[in-house]
Every structure is written in structure tokens, then in C-alpha cells.
Design an enzyme around this catalytic site. Structure first.
Site, PDB file in Angstrom:
ATOM      1  N   ASP A 119      10.021  -4.596  -5.746  1.00  0.00           N
ATOM      2  CA  ASP A 119       9.049  -6.110  -4.968  1.00  0.00           C
ATOM      3  C   ASP A 119       9.593  -7.090  -5.896  1.00  0.00           C
ATOM      4  O   ASP A 119      10.203  -7.098  -7.007  1.00  0.00           O
ATOM      5  CB  ASP A 119       7.616  -5.966  -6.357  1.00  0.00           C
ATOM      6  CG  ASP A 119       6.590  -6.626  -5.513  1.00  0.00           C
ATOM      7  OD1 ASP A 119       6.926  -7.007  -4.546  1.00  0.00           O
ATOM      8  OD2 ASP A 119       5.336  -6.865  -6.247  1.00  0.00           O
ATOM      9  N   GLU A 143       1.556  -1.860   5.449  1.00  0.00           N
ATOM     10  CA  GLU A 143       0.840  -2.888   5.382  1.00  0.00           C
ATOM     11  C   GLU A 143       1.753  -4.187   5.524  1.00  0.00           C
ATOM     12  O   GLU A 143       1.506  -5.080   5.978  1.00  0.00           O
ATOM     13  CB  GLU A 143       0.593  -3.323   3.851  1.00  0.00           C
ATOM     14  CG  GLU A 143      -0.952  -2.562   3.665  1.00  0.00           C
ATOM     15  CD  GLU A 143      -0.835  -0.563   3.612  1.00  0.00           C
ATOM     16  OE1 GLU A 143      -0.090  -0.977   2.717  1.00  0.00           O
ATOM     17  OE2 GLU A 143      -1.174  -0.267   4.206  1.00  0.00           O
ATOM     18  N   ASN A 144       3.669  -3.829   5.272  1.00  0.00           N
ATOM     19  CA  ASN A 144       4.574  -4.470   6.092  1.00  0.00           C
ATOM     20  C   ASN A 144       4.514  -4.931   7.002  1.00  0.00           C
ATOM     21  O   ASN A 144       5.204  -6.244   7.373  1.00  0.00           O
ATOM     22  CB  ASN A 144       5.720  -4.299   5.386  1.00  0.00           C
ATOM     23  CG  ASN A 144       5.383  -4.294   3.639  1.00  0.00           C
ATOM     24  OD1 ASN A 144       6.701  -3.468   3.308  1.00  0.00           O
ATOM     25  ND2 ASN A 144       4.645  -4.972   3.243  1.00  0.00           N
ATOM     26  N   TRP A 197      12.006 -14.762  -5.315  1.00  0.00           N
ATOM     27  CA  TRP A 197      12.820 -14.131  -5.887  1.00  0.00           C
ATOM     28  C   TRP A 197      13.988 -15.734  -4.802  1.00  0.00           C
ATOM     29  O   TRP A 197      14.427 -17.255  -5.021  1.00  0.00           O
ATOM     30  CB  TRP A 197      13.531 -13.260  -5.544  1.00  0.00           C
ATOM     31  CG  TRP A 197      15.702 -13.281  -6.076  1.00  0.00           C
ATOM     32  CD1 TRP A 197      16.264 -13.673  -7.484  1.00  0.00           C
ATOM     33  CD2 TRP A 197      16.445 -13.577  -5.313  1.00  0.00           C
ATOM     34  NE1 TRP A 197      17.407 -13.425  -7.674  1.00  0.00           N
ATOM     35  CE2 TRP A 197      16.941 -13.772  -6.219  1.00  0.00           C
ATOM     36  CE3 TRP A 197      16.777 -14.137  -4.108  1.00  0.00           C
ATOM     37  CZ2 TRP A 197      18.662 -13.753  -5.774  1.00  0.00           C
ATOM     38  CZ3 TRP A 197      18.351 -14.479  -3.541  1.00  0.00           C
ATOM     39  CH2 TRP A 197      19.890 -14.449  -4.731  1.00  0.00           C
ATOM     40  N   GLY A 201      10.503 -11.870  -2.341  1.00  0.00           N
ATOM     41  CA  GLY A 201       9.979 -13.230  -1.321  1.00  0.00           C
ATOM     42  C   GLY A 201      10.451 -14.313  -2.564  1.00  0.00           C
ATOM     43  O   GLY A 201      10.563 -15.473  -1.899  1.00  0.00           O
TER      44      GLY A 201
HETATM   45  C1  FPP Z   1       8.607  -6.253  -1.683  1.00  0.00           C
HETATM   46  O1  FPP Z   1       8.724  -8.121  -2.078  1.00  0.00           O
HETATM   47  C2  FPP Z   1       9.729  -5.924  -1.026  1.00  0.00           C
HETATM   48  C3  FPP Z   1       9.822  -5.420   0.647  1.00  0.00           C
HETATM   49  C4  FPP Z   1       8.458  -5.350   1.480  1.00  0.00           C
HETATM   50  C5  FPP Z   1      10.910  -5.008   1.074  1.00  0.00           C
HETATM   51  C6  FPP Z   1      11.636  -3.924   0.442  1.00  0.00           C
HETATM   52  C7  FPP Z   1      13.222  -4.254   1.140  1.00  0.00           C
HETATM   53  C8  FPP Z   1      14.683  -4.491   0.807  1.00  0.00           C
HETATM   54  C9  FPP Z   1      14.713  -4.373  -1.394  1.00  0.00           C
HETATM   55  C10 FPP Z   1      15.451  -3.842   0.640  1.00  0.00           C
HETATM   56  C11 FPP Z   1      15.420  -2.536   1.742  1.00  0.00           C
HETATM   57  C12 FPP Z   1      16.907  -2.267   2.140  1.00  0.00           C
HETATM   58  C13 FPP Z   1      18.102  -1.026   1.380  1.00  0.00           C
HETATM   59  C14 FPP Z   1      19.163  -1.201   2.455  1.00  0.00           C
HETATM   60  C15 FPP Z   1      16.985  -0.858   0.812  1.00  0.00           C
HETATM   61  P1  FPP Z   1       7.985  -8.830  -1.519  1.00  0.00           P
HETATM   62  O2  FPP Z   1       8.883  -9.615  -0.551  1.00  0.00           O
HETATM   63  O3  FPP Z   1       6.351  -8.474  -1.283  1.00  0.00           O
HETATM   64  O4  FPP Z   1       8.366 -10.210  -2.158  1.00  0.00           O
HETATM   65  P2  FPP Z   1       6.804 -10.731  -3.184  1.00  0.00           P
HETATM   66  O5  FPP Z   1       6.121 -10.090  -3.484  1.00  0.00           O
HETATM   67  O6  FPP Z   1       7.372 -12.060  -4.179  1.00  0.00           O
HETATM   68  O7  FPP Z   1       6.571 -12.043  -1.746  1.00  0.00           O
END
Ligand code: FPP
Length: 240
Positions: free
Chosen positions: A20, A67-68, A25, A23
Site C-alpha cells: 500500500d 474493490e480495486n 508516493w 498512490g
Molecule cells: C495500493 O496502493 C496498491 C495497489 C492497489 C496495487 C498494488 C500493486 C503493485 C504494487 C504492482 C503490482 C505489480 C507487480 C508486478 C507485483 P494505493 O494505490 O491504494 O496507494 P494509496 O493508498 O497511497 O493511494
């Protein structure tokens, strides 16, 4: 001493991670969210390698939740491309790396291309046993339990099972994670302190370690810190 120099017995055999903070970052840098996911996918590569170096046998990562799908089309397709790219590479390096891949979640909603890559990665790597990476894709812990319950009900309807004799151990065989030991340690970076529908059944006794670092900034040293925290806690499984 770095964990990589310690005895391999000193690490949990199964670590699960909610990747997590991608976004946030990206936002901190004025970049699109997909740039955060790309950086997050690089972090995944580094941490998966590191897990192997220190002797972690199972690594389970939350790559895309049920949920994504609520995210923008651009963000979803960006994530899918990263996953496809990773799996294409993993298939190329399969014999060299010897990593077993499994996929937890309802893959039926993924694109045919990504589904095919998942199927190929899991079938071609099924004989490897030293290290296993479990990708959670279109995964929700509740959804997994509901799908398992439906499979069980189908077996009962087909006369293969009795509805009265189900044990927890039997039920686990219907889960996506069948045959995989429960994670001893679940890590969530980014400062959020909840498990967000991740491994609801399997994490019943896991130690949960929440960390402030955002996933793209997560370093092997952060994994060391989480493992050290894990060993500081006493694990009694409800006993005295
Ligand atoms: C949550 O961060 C992360 C995700 C929904 C996706 C995770 C996927 C990856 C790290 C890449 C996948 C690819 C591979 C090759 C493993 P967020 O977007 O919700 O972050 P935020 O809470 O800061 O908005």
C-alpha cells in the site's frame, strides 16, 4: 547483523504483504498514480528477491483487490500491464529462478491475456518447491470464503460430501490457499492500520505489523524491521 547473514531458521516461513501507498508516493512527486504502481512493482521485485535470499518460503502479495475495480480505467489498465509484464519476464526466467507461482482470487474477471499468463506461470512452475510467490489478483478474503462455500455446497449436492462433517481443516482445502501454511506475519506499509479484506481466514493468528513507510520506498531493511518486530512479540495461539 543483517537478517540475510543470519541463520535461515530465523525468518517466518510465510510473509504476506499489503503493498500500500503507491498512490500517495506518486502524489508526493506530482506523478500519475500509475507511476506509483510502477515503482511499487519494482519494490515487489526487490523484496521478493530479498525474501528468497533470507529463506522465506512463501511470499503472498495483495496485487489487486475485488474493490480495486472502482478505480479509474487508466489506473486499472496500468496495473494490469505491470502484472502482465512481470509474468512475461517471470516465464522467461522460470527455469533460472525456480520460483513457484500461485494466484489467489477470482481470475475469471481478468483479461484473457492476463489469465493465460497466470495459468501458464502456475502450471509451468508447479514442480518448484523452494520458494513460492502467491499473487492475490481480483482477490477479497470474503469472496474467497464465499467461493469456497459454494464449492463445498456443490460437492454436497453431488453426494461427494456430507454437510454435517465439515472441519476447519477440510474447509481450508476449498480456499484458494489450499495446501499453503498460514502466514505468520502480515505487513502493511503506508500507515494504514487495517487488513482490508486480505487473507481473512488465513491471518486469524498472524502477527500484523503496520509500518509508516510507503510501499515504493519499502527497503529490505524495512522487511528486517518487520521480522524483528515479529520475533519480539510472543506468539501463544490462544494458549497460556
Ligand atoms: C495500493 O496502493 C496498491 C495497489 C492497489 C496495487 C498494488 C500493486 C503493485 C504494487 C504492482 C503490482 C505489480 C507487480 C508486478 C507485483 P494505493 O494505490 O491504494 O496507494 P494509496 O493508498 O497511497 O493511494
Amino acid at each position: 547483523m543483517a537478517l540475510s547473514e543470519k541463520n535461515k531458521m530465523d525468518v517466518p516461513q510465510h510473509i504476506a504483504i499489503i503493498m500500500d501507498g503507491n498512490g500517495r508516493w506518486a502524489k508526493q512527486r506530482g506523478l500519475p498514480r500509475t507511476a506509483g504502481h510502477k515503482a511499487g512493482s519494482e519494490t515487489f521485485r526487490r523484496i521478493a528477491d530479498y525474501c528468497r535470499t533470507i529463506g522465506v518460503k512463501y511470499l503472498t502479495v495483495y496485487a489487486f483487490s475485488t474493490e480495486n475495480w472502482k478505480r479509474s480505467e487508466e489506473e486499472i489498465s496500468g496495473l494490469m500491464v505491470l502484472l502482465e509484464r512481470y509474468l512475461v519476464e517471470a516465464l522467461q526466467d522460470m527455469e533460472k529462478n525456480g520460483v513457484r507461482f500461485r494466484f489467489f482470487g477470482d481470475l475469471s474477471r481478468l483479461s484473457p491475456k492476463l489469465r493465460r499468463l497466470c495459468e501458464e506461470a502456475s502450471s509451468r512452475s508447479s514442480a518448484y518447491s523452494e520458494v513460492q510467490v502467491n499473487f492475490c489478483l481480483n482477490y477479497g478474503g470474503r469472496d474467497e470464503i464465499v467461493r469456497a462455500a459454494m464449492d463445498f455446497a456443490r460437492d454436497v449436492a453431488a453426494g461427494k460430501r456430507s454437510a454435517d462433517s465439515l472441519t476447519e481443516a477440510d474447509f481450508e482445502n476449498y480456499l484458494d490457499s489450499a495446501g499453503v501454511p498460514d502466514p505468520e506475519l502480515v505487513i502493511r506499509p503506508s500507515g494504514e492500520q487495517r487488513t482490508s479484506n486480505f487473507l481473512n481466514w488465513q491471518s486469524a493468528y498472524s502477527e500484523l505489523v503496520f509500518m509508516d513507510v510507503l510501499w515504493p520506498d519499502f527497503k529490505p531493511e524495512d522487511l528486517d524491521r518487520a521480522i524483528e518486530e515479529f520475533y519480539r512479540r510472543s506468539r501463544r495461539f490462544g494458549g497460556a
